[in-house]
Design a protein around this motif. Structure first.
Motif, PDB file in Angstrom:
ATOM      1  N   TYR A  17       1.132  -0.667  -0.112  1.00 32.05           N
ATOM      2  CA  TYR A  17       0.055  -0.202   0.054  1.00 32.05           C
ATOM      3  C   TYR A  17       0.935   1.286  -0.260  1.00 32.05           C
ATOM      4  CZ  TYR A  17      -4.209  -2.535   0.886  1.00 32.05           C
ATOM      5  OH  TYR A  17      -4.974  -3.537   0.627  1.00 32.05           O
ATOM      6  N   ARG A  29      -8.711   7.066  -5.012  1.00 31.48           N
ATOM      7  CA  ARG A  29      -9.311   6.351  -4.699  1.00 31.48           C
ATOM      8  C   ARG A  29      -9.688   5.261  -4.918  1.00 31.48           C
ATOM      9  NH1 ARG A  29     -14.630   5.178  -1.392  1.00 31.48           N
ATOM     10  NH2 ARG A  29     -14.324   4.086   0.617  1.00 31.48           N
ATOM     11  N   TYR A  40      -9.217   0.410   1.867  1.00 33.79           N
ATOM     12  CA  TYR A  40      -8.434   1.364   0.919  1.00 33.79           C
ATOM     13  C   TYR A  40      -8.286   2.699   2.556  1.00 33.79           C
ATOM     14  CZ  TYR A  40      -6.902   5.761  -1.051  1.00 33.79           C
ATOM     15  OH  TYR A  40      -5.984   7.071  -1.402  1.00 33.79           O
ATOM     16  N   ARG A  44      -5.068   4.152   4.765  1.00 33.19           N
ATOM     17  CA  ARG A  44      -4.488   5.349   4.343  1.00 33.19           C
ATOM     18  C   ARG A  44      -4.415   5.708   5.423  1.00 33.19           C
ATOM     19  NH1 ARG A  44      -7.668   9.527   4.384  1.00 33.19           N
ATOM     20  NH2 ARG A  44      -9.224   8.164   4.073  1.00 33.19           N
ATOM     21  N   GLU A  48      -1.380   7.370   7.814  1.00 34.95           N
ATOM     22  CA  GLU A  48      -1.367   8.231   8.183  1.00 34.95           C
ATOM     23  C   GLU A  48      -0.506   8.478   9.116  1.00 34.95           C
ATOM     24  OE1 GLU A  48      -4.668   9.803   6.802  1.00 34.95           O
ATOM     25  OE2 GLU A  48      -4.396  10.614   4.305  1.00 34.95           O
TER      26      GLU A  48
END
Length: 413
Positions: A17, A29, A40, A44, A48
């Motif tokens: 990823y 996305r 996803y 993500r 982050e």
């Protein structure tokens, strides 16, 4: 509904990823079609959490895309090392972790039953011996604990840390560790040593650091182990051109690293095809080290003889050599630096002065296609391009025609 968790169970999944969406992809996305959009979003947000401060986003006709923005000349540590330091755990995992650290802090060695008894008597925590033994064996595998046999007993004891094993030498080595954790493969090991020593790197930075390649360090470690032990490996390879993963069995011989891009390649001997081949490390999904290869030294020496015939890392698709011949216009006296480039970058190719201001360069390699990007840097000086490989000739002149059409230049080729 499962809740979002910051930590990970499978680093391989998170590695893909990070690499595909933040380093190589700049994808949105909607480009994530392997699993659901919720997956996803979870990945993500997890990334982050690790890389806050380095994540940037942009909006285009494709929608919102996220990517990494890092200036290596301002960083004392590779931020992507944080991905290696995140792992999922249960409540029992984290309790036993700190209890083990405290139990072994004073030294000593214990069986699993003795450890369970000490946990109950010293910390008033009850764990079954079977669970304690399972966790202790996991820590032996991870290198946190060690074990030894005494008669029929299996004793566990702590691995001494660097600050304990070499207390007088470690402070003198930390500067070397600070440098190596930025500049060498498997630099995450150096980063973890700094973490354990409570030390920071405020001395060294790297102007051009290829930090994204730390994501394949686990693959690199297993391949280097196979090289040291002279073993076969079975690996799973995945490329953008392939619809599914490919299992490949070969003998790792050498790791090539591009000085221009930092990209790393595995060079190995494919016994089934009876030829050398190269694979990009960032395409390798997993590696399994297998039995030793009896003829390892013979093929290692054979590789050393073949490497000078490679322009890059490819051994070509056939046993025939590609011979490339360039005729160049070089103004003598004013453009001698072009001749210096040919000598410096030309991999020992033969340079001949045929007439005033005209030179030829000739080289035979396994895969002439690898030369094409370098050859095109001489466009404007190339009088003629020749090769025994008709595909290369058609490709070169076809690319020139395409460029001429793109820039509306009158075609002369």
């Amino acid at each position: 509904m499962s809740e979002f968790q910051e930590l990970i169970k499978s680093f391989a999944k998170s590695r893909n990823y990070v690499r595909d969406f933040l380093i190589y992809g700049f994808k949105s996305r909607d480009d994530f079609s392997v699993k659901s959009g919720r997956t996803y979003d979870n990945e993500r947000r997890r990334i982050e959490c690790w890389l806050s401060g380095y994540i940037r986003s942009d909006y285009s006709f494709q929608g919102k895309t996220v990517f990494l923005a890092m200036d290596s000349s301002l960083l004392g540590v590779n931020p992507l090392y944080r991905a290696w330091k995140a792992k999922s755990f249960t409540a029992n995992d984290i309790v036993l972790h700190f209890l083990f650290l405290d139990l072994f802090r004073a030294g000593g060695s214990y069986t699993a039953d003795e450890m369970a008894d000490r946990l109950l008597s010293d910390y008033q925590v009850l764990f079954e011996s079977q669970l304690v033994r399972k966790k202790a064996n996991e820590y032996v595998k991870e290198g946190i604990l060690m074990s030894r046999k005494e008669g029929r007993k299996l004793l566990y004891f702590a691995v001494p840390g660097a600050e304990t094993a070499i207390p007088d030498i470690l402070p003198k080595l930390l500067d070397a560790v600070r440098f190596c954790q930025l500049s060498m493969p498997l630099g995450v090991v150096g980063s973890m040593i700094l973490d354990q020593s409570r030390a920071d790197n405020e001395i060294f930075v790297v102007k051009h650091g290829y930090y994204g390649f730390t994501l394949e360090d686990e693959i690199l470690f297993l391949l280097l182990r196979a090289v040291r032990e002279k073993c076969f490996v079975t690996l799973i390879n995945r490329t953008n051109k392939m619809a599914k993963d490919e299992a490949i069995r070969l003998v790792p011989l050498k790791i090539f690293v591009s000085t221009r891009t930092g990209r790393r390649f595995l060079c190995g001997y494919h016994a089934g095809r009876k030829r050398f081949s190269t694979l990009r490390l960032d395409h390798i999904q997993s590696v399994k080290v297998q039995e030793p290869f009896p003829d390892y030294d013979f093929y290692r020496e054979k590789l050393a003889k073949n490497i000078p015939r490679c322009f890059g890392v490819s051994f070509g698709s056939s046993h025939a050599m590609d011979t490339v011949r360039l005729t160049l216009k070089i103004r003598e006296g004013a453009e001698d630096y072009i001749l210096s480039r040919l000598e410096r970058e030309g991999h020992g190719g033969r340079i001949t002065r045929t007439e005033e201001n005209v030179y030829t360069y000739e080289l035979s390699v396994f895969d002439g296609n690898e030369m094409m990007p370098w050859i095109k840097t001489f466009i404007g000086r190339i009088i003629r391009f020749e090769s025994n490989n008709e595909y290369l000739v058609k490709k070169f002149y076809g690319d020139i025609r395409t460029m001429a059409k793109m820039y509306e230049i009158q075609e002369r080729v």
